[in-house]
Scaffold this active site. Sequence first.
Site, PDB file in Angstrom:
ATOM      1  N   LYS A 195     -38.185  20.569 -42.827  1.00  0.00           N
ATOM      2  CA  LYS A 195     -37.574  20.636 -44.153  1.00  0.00           C
ATOM      3  C   LYS A 195     -38.436  21.485 -45.077  1.00  0.00           C
ATOM      4  O   LYS A 195     -39.545  21.116 -45.424  1.00  0.00           O
ATOM      5  CB  LYS A 195     -37.435  19.247 -44.772  1.00  0.00           C
ATOM      6  CG  LYS A 195     -36.571  19.307 -46.036  1.00  0.00           C
ATOM      7  CD  LYS A 195     -36.735  18.102 -46.942  1.00  0.00           C
ATOM      8  CE  LYS A 195     -37.912  18.207 -47.879  1.00  0.00           C
ATOM      9  NZ  LYS A 195     -37.792  19.291 -48.869  1.00  0.00           N
ATOM     10  N   GLY A 247     -48.304  18.778 -48.848  1.00  0.00           N
ATOM     11  CA  GLY A 247     -47.780  18.651 -50.205  1.00  0.00           C
ATOM     12  C   GLY A 247     -48.701  17.817 -51.066  1.00  0.00           C
ATOM     13  O   GLY A 247     -49.918  17.804 -50.857  1.00  0.00           O
ATOM     14  N   THR A 249     -50.690  14.733 -52.918  1.00  0.00           N
ATOM     15  CA  THR A 249     -51.383  13.527 -52.463  1.00  0.00           C
ATOM     16  C   THR A 249     -50.510  12.301 -52.695  1.00  0.00           C
ATOM     17  O   THR A 249     -50.453  11.386 -51.865  1.00  0.00           O
ATOM     18  CB  THR A 249     -52.732  13.405 -53.192  1.00  0.00           C
ATOM     19  OG1 THR A 249     -53.541  14.527 -52.794  1.00  0.00           O
ATOM     20  CG2 THR A 249     -53.464  12.123 -52.815  1.00  0.00           C
ATOM     21  N   VAL A 251     -47.151  11.981 -52.642  1.00  0.00           N
ATOM     22  CA  VAL A 251     -46.141  11.833 -51.589  1.00  0.00           C
ATOM     23  C   VAL A 251     -46.814  11.538 -50.247  1.00  0.00           C
ATOM     24  O   VAL A 251     -46.333  10.716 -49.465  1.00  0.00           O
ATOM     25  CB  VAL A 251     -45.220  13.074 -51.507  1.00  0.00           C
ATOM     26  CG1 VAL A 251     -44.278  12.985 -50.311  1.00  0.00           C
ATOM     27  CG2 VAL A 251     -44.414  13.226 -52.792  1.00  0.00           C
ATOM     28  N   GLY A 252     -47.970  12.154 -50.010  1.00  0.00           N
ATOM     29  CA  GLY A 252     -48.718  11.890 -48.773  1.00  0.00           C
ATOM     30  C   GLY A 252     -49.043  10.414 -48.627  1.00  0.00           C
ATOM     31  O   GLY A 252     -48.892   9.830 -47.548  1.00  0.00           O
ATOM     32  N   GLU A 269     -51.704  17.137 -45.056  1.00  0.00           N
ATOM     33  CA  GLU A 269     -52.518  18.172 -45.679  1.00  0.00           C
ATOM     34  C   GLU A 269     -52.153  18.141 -47.153  1.00  0.00           C
ATOM     35  O   GLU A 269     -51.059  18.553 -47.532  1.00  0.00           O
ATOM     36  CB  GLU A 269     -52.237  19.529 -45.024  1.00  0.00           C
ATOM     37  CG  GLU A 269     -53.373  20.490 -45.191  1.00  0.00           C
ATOM     38  CD  GLU A 269     -53.179  21.381 -46.390  1.00  0.00           C
ATOM     39  OE1 GLU A 269     -53.625  20.952 -47.498  1.00  0.00           O
ATOM     40  OE2 GLU A 269     -52.605  22.460 -46.248  1.00  0.00           O
ATOM     41  N   CYS A 303     -53.666  24.943 -52.179  1.00  0.00           N
ATOM     42  CA  CYS A 303     -54.318  23.631 -52.079  1.00  0.00           C
ATOM     43  C   CYS A 303     -55.829  23.785 -51.992  1.00  0.00           C
ATOM     44  O   CYS A 303     -56.573  22.938 -52.463  1.00  0.00           O
ATOM     45  CB  CYS A 303     -53.789  22.877 -50.879  1.00  0.00           C
ATOM     46  SG  CYS A 303     -53.720  23.871 -49.389  1.00  0.00           S
ATOM     47  N   GLU A 400     -55.825  18.185 -59.829  1.00  0.00           N
ATOM     48  CA  GLU A 400     -55.352  19.453 -59.274  1.00  0.00           C
ATOM     49  C   GLU A 400     -54.326  20.054 -60.240  1.00  0.00           C
ATOM     50  O   GLU A 400     -53.299  19.438 -60.525  1.00  0.00           O
ATOM     51  CB  GLU A 400     -54.696  19.206 -57.909  1.00  0.00           C
ATOM     52  CG  GLU A 400     -54.249  20.487 -57.239  1.00  0.00           C
ATOM     53  CD  GLU A 400     -53.663  20.258 -55.842  1.00  0.00           C
ATOM     54  OE1 GLU A 400     -52.762  19.420 -55.703  1.00  0.00           O
ATOM     55  OE2 GLU A 400     -54.115  20.934 -54.907  1.00  0.00           O
TER      56      GLU A 400
HETATM   57  P1  NAI Z   1     -44.328  17.316 -53.279  1.00  0.00           P
HETATM   58  O1  NAI Z   1     -45.382  16.659 -52.466  1.00  0.00           O
HETATM   59  O2  NAI Z   1     -43.358  16.449 -54.012  1.00  0.00           O
HETATM   60  O3  NAI Z   1     -43.469  18.295 -52.335  1.00  0.00           O
HETATM   61  C1  NAI Z   1     -43.881  18.802 -51.094  1.00  0.00           C
HETATM   62  C2  NAI Z   1     -42.775  18.608 -50.074  1.00  0.00           C
HETATM   63  O4  NAI Z   1     -42.539  17.219 -49.884  1.00  0.00           O
HETATM   64  C3  NAI Z   1     -41.431  19.193 -50.483  1.00  0.00           C
HETATM   65  O5  NAI Z   1     -40.781  19.688 -49.343  1.00  0.00           O
HETATM   66  C4  NAI Z   1     -40.698  17.981 -51.032  1.00  0.00           C
HETATM   67  O6  NAI Z   1     -39.291  18.105 -50.980  1.00  0.00           O
HETATM   68  C5  NAI Z   1     -41.170  16.903 -50.101  1.00  0.00           C
HETATM   69  N1  NAI Z   1     -41.082  15.539 -50.625  1.00  0.00           N
HETATM   70  C6  NAI Z   1     -41.099  15.124 -51.921  1.00  0.00           C
HETATM   71  N2  NAI Z   1     -41.018  13.789 -51.983  1.00  0.00           N
HETATM   72  C7  NAI Z   1     -40.951  13.331 -50.711  1.00  0.00           C
HETATM   73  C8  NAI Z   1     -40.866  12.038 -50.121  1.00  0.00           C
HETATM   74  N3  NAI Z   1     -40.839  10.934 -50.866  1.00  0.00           N
HETATM   75  N4  NAI Z   1     -40.838  11.937 -48.768  1.00  0.00           N
HETATM   76  C9  NAI Z   1     -40.893  13.029 -48.004  1.00  0.00           C
HETATM   77  N5  NAI Z   1     -40.960  14.278 -48.498  1.00  0.00           N
HETATM   78  C10 NAI Z   1     -40.997  14.434 -49.842  1.00  0.00           C
HETATM   79  O7  NAI Z   1     -45.040  18.299 -54.264  1.00  0.00           O
HETATM   80  P2  NAI Z   1     -44.439  18.920 -55.628  1.00  0.00           P
HETATM   81  O8  NAI Z   1     -43.772  17.831 -56.401  1.00  0.00           O
HETATM   82  O9  NAI Z   1     -43.657  20.111 -55.288  1.00  0.00           O
HETATM   83  O10 NAI Z   1     -45.754  19.370 -56.384  1.00  0.00           O
HETATM   84  C11 NAI Z   1     -46.515  18.429 -57.119  1.00  0.00           C
HETATM   85  C12 NAI Z   1     -47.977  18.730 -56.991  1.00  0.00           C
HETATM   86  O11 NAI Z   1     -48.386  18.537 -55.650  1.00  0.00           O
HETATM   87  C13 NAI Z   1     -48.363  20.159 -57.310  1.00  0.00           C
HETATM   88  O12 NAI Z   1     -48.513  20.363 -58.674  1.00  0.00           O
HETATM   89  C14 NAI Z   1     -49.647  20.276 -56.563  1.00  0.00           C
HETATM   90  O13 NAI Z   1     -50.689  19.743 -57.308  1.00  0.00           O
HETATM   91  C15 NAI Z   1     -49.433  19.426 -55.322  1.00  0.00           C
HETATM   92  N6  NAI Z   1     -49.040  20.239 -54.155  1.00  0.00           N
HETATM   93  C16 NAI Z   1     -49.951  20.473 -53.180  1.00  0.00           C
HETATM   94  C17 NAI Z   1     -49.626  21.279 -52.116  1.00  0.00           C
HETATM   95  C18 NAI Z   1     -50.577  21.585 -51.029  1.00  0.00           C
HETATM   96  O14 NAI Z   1     -50.483  22.644 -50.430  1.00  0.00           O
HETATM   97  N7  NAI Z   1     -51.478  20.716 -50.681  1.00  0.00           N
HETATM   98  C19 NAI Z   1     -48.326  21.922 -52.010  1.00  0.00           C
HETATM   99  C20 NAI Z   1     -47.401  21.569 -53.066  1.00  0.00           C
HETATM  100  C21 NAI Z   1     -47.788  20.772 -54.093  1.00  0.00           C
HETATM  101 MG    MG Z   2     -42.809  16.058 -55.966  1.00  0.00          MG
END
Ligand code: NAI
Ligand code: MG
Length: 496
Positions: A195, A247, A249, A251-252, A269, A303, A400
């Site tokens: 996804k 993504g 932390t 959601v992780g 990650e 990240c 972050e």
């Molecule tokens: P996010 O963690 O919500 O999104 C990343 C992915 O997870 C997307 O594909 C999203 O649709 C999916 N997702 C969201 N909620 C989920 C859930 N409950 N279960 C499974 N999958 C889910 O990140 P977001 O909201 O786009 O960004 C928020 C912050 O996260 C950013 O400002 C940044 O600080 C951090 N981030 C870190 C990343 C990294 O590379 N480590 C990448 C993106 C965001």
């Molecule tokens: Mg999010």
Amino acid sequence: MTELERKQDRAPVPSEWTYAPAPESREIVQLQDRYGHFVGGEWLEPKQTYPTISPASEEVLAEVGQATTEEVDLAVKAARAAYENGWAKLPGSERAKYLFRIARILQERSREFAVLESLNGGKPIKESRDVDLPLAAAHFFYYAGWADKLEYAFPNRTPKPVGVAGQIIPWNFPLLMLSWKIAPALACGNTVVLKPAETTPLTALLFCDVLRQAELPPGVVNIVTGDGSTGAALVKHPGVDKIAFTGSTEVGKAIQRELAGTGKKLTLELGGKAANVIFDDAALDQAVEGIVNGIYFNQGHVCCAGSRLLVQESIYETVIEKLKRRLTTLRVGDPLDKNTDVGAINSKLQLDKITELVEAGKEEGAEIYQPPCRLPEKGYWFVPTVFTNVAQSYRIAQEEIFGPVLSVLTFRTPEEAVEKANNTPYGLSAGVWTEKGSRILWMAQQLRAGVVWANTYNRFDPTSPFGGYKESGYGREGGKHGLEPYLKFDSGSNGG
Ligand code: NAI
Ligand code: MG
């Protein structure tokens, strides 16, 4: 008169030494109005859709599917069928052929993918062209090489595929993160449901055409688009054997809670707040380039970005002066312009988050510097920013930001640098700038970070494992280490 002097005599003198626009053509990308989900090698008409836009212009590029639980279920079933109908049993050397084909096709179509990546995500074309695409292809080449050598990678442990992998990726490196996920999974004999992030689905959807060209058996890779609810449905699905997530932390942690006790394998990650540490014996002009690359690369949506600069006190004034001067030369604007250094912020949501944290920094008492810069009227933009006078307790030093915002702190001794660098809940990466090799080795041992760069920053290579400590997650991607999460073993540990 010499040749050179004569020419100078006749050449017109420009009145102003600014760049002329050098836009990359969009023509090469053929977008559909509407995309479905890629399930079992076919396009599944989506029940619901939403528009995906260009963050640089807010123009709608296409309608894409918002996958429901039932659509996720169809994708997982297609992946299971492909797994059981032969993919897992195919000799590694045969799987490798498909991966090599995918890598070659990505190379052949790299300009098309680079333009689409910049269009949908806002990153400068010079980065999608020179970083994302070559690395994505390299990842497939690299894991193609491992597919028939798993027995050598893990001698006497009888490596076997895990089954169906559910993979959830973010929007900062859409195609590259897809490659990090899909290449090792396929090399190890798994099948995949991936996804992409809700704001950047288009390169993953174009990738389905690469799979068709490579004649990958149907169902080995399935792509469902949608937001977090689609991701959550994939995580919960009982037919998934392994989850790989990159993504936030937040959601992780939620995924970790969800999977506790289910026996599903998991790699995470997550975020970072990396320290980029500059010692007084470092080559300062090079270090300044490293600082700029560390935090303004990809608008700071990285990240492992070097978002905390730690400068040794004795060189503080010089470094800040050089850094500010360098910032005035950064070109912010059209991601498709080949001269652009800093593109558009990926989404309105992310822009709001950056703005909020920058306001917090000002209120807490940090000193802000932004170079003079004219931003486009439409779209989402943020001027490259430096905060000085930052205390460790400030939010801009702890959280972050994931944007083009640098927080500067100082230190006197190497011990103090280590203490400050490690003073974060994260531990993904760090940078060290010094002429002393022994100090680099000592620092690399002390820093609690998965990756430590020395006299460089943001360097990636498929052969090198990448991953975090603490709240930055666990498990490694890349290198031989990146195979383990996609394998189970007959004897001994199951590899986590
Ligand atoms: P996010 O963690 O919500 O999104 C990343 C992915 O997870 C997307 O594909 C999203 O649709 C999916 N997702 C969201 N909620 C989920 C859930 N409950 N279960 C499974 N999958 C889910 O990140 P977001 O909201 O786009 O960004 C928020 C912050 O996260 C950013 O400002 C940044 O600080 C951090 N981030 C870190 C990343 C990294 O590379 N480590 C990448 C993106 C965001
Ligand atoms: Mg999010």
